[in-house]
Design a protein around this motif. Sequence first.
Motif, mmCIF file in Angstrom:
data_model
loop_
_atom_site.group_PDB
_atom_site.id
_atom_site.type_symbol
_atom_site.label_atom_id
_atom_site.label_comp_id
_atom_site.label_asym_id
_atom_site.label_seq_id
_atom_site.Cartn_x
_atom_site.Cartn_y
_atom_site.Cartn_z
ATOM 1 N N VAL A 1 0.780 -1.364 -0.031
ATOM 2 C CA VAL A 1 -0.026 0.167 -0.016
ATOM 3 C C VAL A 1 0.868 1.222 0.010
ATOM 4 O O VAL A 1 0.699 2.178 -0.851
ATOM 5 N N GLY A 2 1.894 1.307 0.917
ATOM 6 C CA GLY A 2 2.908 2.500 0.758
ATOM 7 C C GLY A 2 3.628 2.487 -0.316
ATOM 8 O O GLY A 2 3.627 3.791 -0.803
ATOM 9 N N LEU A 3 4.062 1.738 -0.838
ATOM 10 C CA LEU A 3 4.837 1.645 -2.161
ATOM 11 C C LEU A 3 3.750 2.015 -3.396
ATOM 12 O O LEU A 3 4.230 3.156 -4.182
ATOM 13 N N ALA A 4 2.501 1.693 -3.351
ATOM 14 C CA ALA A 4 1.664 2.096 -4.461
ATOM 15 C C ALA A 4 1.448 3.581 -4.309
ATOM 16 O O ALA A 4 1.502 4.526 -5.308
ATOM 17 N N PHE A 5 1.185 3.978 -3.221
ATOM 18 C CA PHE A 5 0.887 5.371 -2.846
ATOM 19 C C PHE A 5 2.008 6.413 -3.254
ATOM 20 O O PHE A 5 1.901 7.232 -3.908
ATOM 21 N N ALA A 6 3.229 5.879 -2.842
ATOM 22 C CA ALA A 6 4.366 6.761 -3.143
ATOM 23 C C ALA A 6 4.665 6.908 -4.620
ATOM 24 O O ALA A 6 4.951 7.718 -5.172
ATOM 25 N N LEU A 7 4.502 5.699 -5.362
ATOM 26 C CA LEU A 7 4.808 5.458 -6.866
ATOM 27 C C LEU A 7 3.756 6.528 -7.550
ATOM 28 O O LEU A 7 4.067 7.126 -8.386
ATOM 29 N N ARG A 8 2.613 6.461 -6.874
ATOM 30 C CA ARG A 8 1.346 7.247 -7.678
ATOM 31 C C ARG A 8 1.663 8.890 -7.646
ATOM 32 O O ARG A 8 1.085 9.634 -8.400
ATOM 33 N N ASN A 9 2.323 9.015 -6.484
ATOM 34 C CA ASN A 9 2.729 10.627 -6.092
ATOM 35 C C ASN A 9 4.213 11.112 -6.356
ATOM 36 O O ASN A 9 4.439 12.020 -5.998
ATOM 37 N N ALA A 10 4.772 10.215 -7.056
ATOM 38 C CA ALA A 10 6.395 10.234 -7.563
ATOM 39 C C ALA A 10 6.423 11.360 -8.138
ATOM 40 O O ALA A 10 7.567 12.330 -7.660
ATOM 41 N N ARG A 11 5.914 11.787 -8.916
ATOM 42 C CA ARG A 11 5.941 13.341 -9.798
ATOM 43 C C ARG A 11 5.454 14.310 -8.803
ATOM 44 O O ARG A 11 6.508 15.544 -8.989
ATOM 45 N N ALA A 12 4.672 14.343 -8.003
ATOM 46 C CA ALA A 12 4.038 15.366 -7.066
ATOM 47 C C ALA A 12 5.386 15.744 -6.086
ATOM 48 O O ALA A 12 5.664 16.787 -5.691
ATOM 49 N N LEU A 13 5.943 14.521 -5.676
ATOM 50 C CA LEU A 13 7.087 14.623 -4.822
ATOM 51 C C LEU A 13 8.161 15.394 -5.355
ATOM 52 O O LEU A 13 9.078 16.052 -4.466
ATOM 53 N N ASN A 14 8.771 15.182 -6.531
ATOM 54 C CA ASN A 14 9.729 15.808 -7.279
ATOM 55 C C ASN A 14 9.237 17.470 -7.182
ATOM 56 O O ASN A 14 10.226 18.185 -7.008
ATOM 57 N N MET A 15 8.128 17.723 -7.654
ATOM 58 C CA MET A 15 7.719 19.014 -7.701
ATOM 59 C C MET A 15 7.809 19.920 -6.214
ATOM 60 O O MET A 15 8.415 20.836 -6.179
ATOM 61 N N LEU A 16 7.380 18.928 -5.088
ATOM 62 C CA LEU A 16 7.334 19.381 -3.757
ATOM 63 C C LEU A 16 8.866 19.541 -3.304
ATOM 64 O O LEU A 16 8.969 20.511 -2.754
ATOM 65 N N ALA A 17 9.847 18.953 -3.720
ATOM 66 C CA ALA A 17 11.220 18.934 -3.345
ATOM 67 C C ALA A 17 11.609 20.048 -4.062
ATOM 68 O O ALA A 17 12.559 20.982 -3.427
ATOM 69 N N LEU A 18 11.496 20.527 -5.235
ATOM 70 C CA LEU A 18 11.821 21.651 -6.075
ATOM 71 C C LEU A 18 11.468 22.753 -5.997
ATOM 72 O O LEU A 18 12.026 23.775 -6.125
ATOM 73 N N HIS A 19 10.188 22.746 -5.984
ATOM 74 C CA HIS A 19 9.311 24.063 -5.844
ATOM 75 C C HIS A 19 8.295 24.107 -4.782
ATOM 76 O O HIS A 19 7.156 24.118 -4.895
ATOM 77 N N ALA A 20 8.642 24.049 -3.672
ATOM 78 C CA ALA A 20 7.784 23.642 -2.408
ATOM 79 C C ALA A 20 6.851 24.911 -2.296
ATOM 80 O O ALA A 20 5.763 24.596 -2.023
ATOM 81 N N ASP A 21 7.362 26.084 -2.300
ATOM 82 C CA ASP A 21 6.416 27.159 -2.344
ATOM 83 C C ASP A 21 5.351 27.425 -3.397
ATOM 84 O O ASP A 21 4.250 27.717 -2.885
ATOM 85 N N GLY A 22 5.877 27.027 -4.555
ATOM 86 C CA GLY A 22 4.770 27.171 -5.858
ATOM 87 C C GLY A 22 4.369 25.952 -6.081
ATOM 88 O O GLY A 22 3.784 25.788 -7.278
ATOM 89 N N ALA A 23 4.196 24.836 -5.301
ATOM 90 C CA ALA A 23 3.547 23.509 -5.678
ATOM 91 C C ALA A 23 2.254 23.559 -6.073
ATOM 92 O O ALA A 23 1.804 23.075 -6.806
ATOM 93 N N ALA A 24 1.774 24.288 -5.569
ATOM 94 C CA ALA A 24 0.353 24.462 -5.439
ATOM 95 C C ALA A 24 -0.340 25.113 -6.642
ATOM 96 O O ALA A 24 -1.383 24.718 -7.402
ATOM 97 N N THR A 25 0.574 26.066 -7.311
ATOM 98 C CA THR A 25 0.196 26.673 -8.307
ATOM 99 C C THR A 25 0.435 25.747 -9.384
ATOM 100 O O THR A 25 0.087 26.002 -10.729
ATOM 101 N N LEU A 26 1.332 24.599 -9.407
ATOM 102 C CA LEU A 26 1.464 23.468 -10.709
ATOM 103 C C LEU A 26 0.372 22.507 -10.458
ATOM 104 O O LEU A 26 0.587 21.612 -11.034
ATOM 105 N N GLY A 27 -0.626 22.747 -9.659
ATOM 106 C CA GLY A 27 -1.776 21.973 -9.560
ATOM 107 C C GLY A 27 -1.605 20.610 -8.538
ATOM 108 O O GLY A 27 -2.432 19.850 -8.522
#
Length: 339
Positions: free
Chosen positions: A212-238
Motif C-alpha cells: 500500500v505504501g509503495l503504491a501510494f508513493a509511486l502514484r505521487n512520485a512526480r508530485a514529490l519531485n515538484m514538492l522537493a524542487l518548488h515547495a512554495d509554488g507546488a500548489a500553483t502547479l496543480g
Amino acid sequence: MHANVPLRRRAVLIVGVLACLSIASLLVAGMSGSVAVAPGELPGALMQALEGRTDTLAASLVALRATRALMAFATGGALALAGVMMQALLRNPLADPYVLGISAGASVGALFALLMMCAAATVDAAAIGGAVAISLLLYVLARRDLRHGSAAEGGSSQLLLTGVILMSASMALVTLMLSVAPESRLRSMVFWMIGDLSGVPLRLLPWIVLAVGLAFALRNARALNMLALHADGAATLGIRVGALRKGLFFISALLTASAVNSAGSIGFVGLIVPHACRFAFGPDHRVLIPSAVLAGGGLLVLCDTLARTVIAPTQLPVGAITALIGAPVFLYQLHQLRK
C-alpha cells in the motif's frame, strides 16, 4: 515522450539489478547459519519448503531461515520507504522514520505489555496501539501544518519539533519501565528496544502495508519531485499540497508502526538507505522509491544474517548491527554532502 525513454530504461536497469541483489541476499540468508546449507542442496531444500515438507535437515533450516529473511525484507523495505517519505514531508535529508516519535510510542505500548507479562499477540497489539496513539496526538497538535502545505519550511519545523517532544516524553516512560522491570523480563525488553527478528512469525500484514505504501508513493512520485524542487509554488502547479502532506504523514506512520511491530526499534535503515540511493541514482522519486525499498529490504536481510552468524550460535540484536554499519556510513555520507 522520447525523453522519457532513457529514464525508463535506466529505472528498469536499476530496479532490475537491485531486485537481483535482493534475491541474492535472501538466498545467502537461507544458506547461512550455525549449520550451513550447501549451494547444491539449496534448490531441493527450497522446493521442499515451498511444498510444506521438511523431510531433510536442509529443508527444515531453509524453511526457518526463509521466514525470518522475508520478514526482515518487509521490515527493511518499510523503513526505507518511510524514510524517503519522511524526508519529503519534512524537506529535511536528516529525517528518518523514528524522528516523529511514532517508534517511541510503539515502544511504550510494547514494553508495558512485556512488563505485564502479556502474550505475544497482546504485545503486538500494544505496540500498534502506542504507535497509533502518538500518530493521532501528533496529527491533532500539528494538523494545521499538515493541512496548509504552503508554509513548507515553517510547517515542517513545527511538525518536527512536536515529534521530537513527543519522542522525548515517550522515551522517558520507556526509561521508567526499564528501571522497574524485573530481571526475568529485562532482557526481552532490551532486545525489543534494540531491534530483534528472532522468533518472528511469517505474517502477511507487513507485506500488505508495504505494498500500500509503495503504491501510494509511486502514484505521487512526480508530485514529490515538484514538492522537493518548488515547495512554495507546488500548489500553483496543480499539486494538492495539503492532501499530499497528510498522505505522506499517515502512510509513513503506518509503515513505521508495521516495521516496529515486526522487529522492534531498528535504527539507521530509514536514514542511510534513502541517502545512499539518492547519491547513487539521483533524487528523482520515480527511481528513488523502488530502489530504496529493494535496497532497504536487502540490507536488513544481510544485517540479520550477520546478527545470527557472526558469533553463532549466540544471536545478536539486528538493531545493533544496523547501528554499527549505519553510523560510519552516515558520517561518510555527511562528509560527501559537505564536499
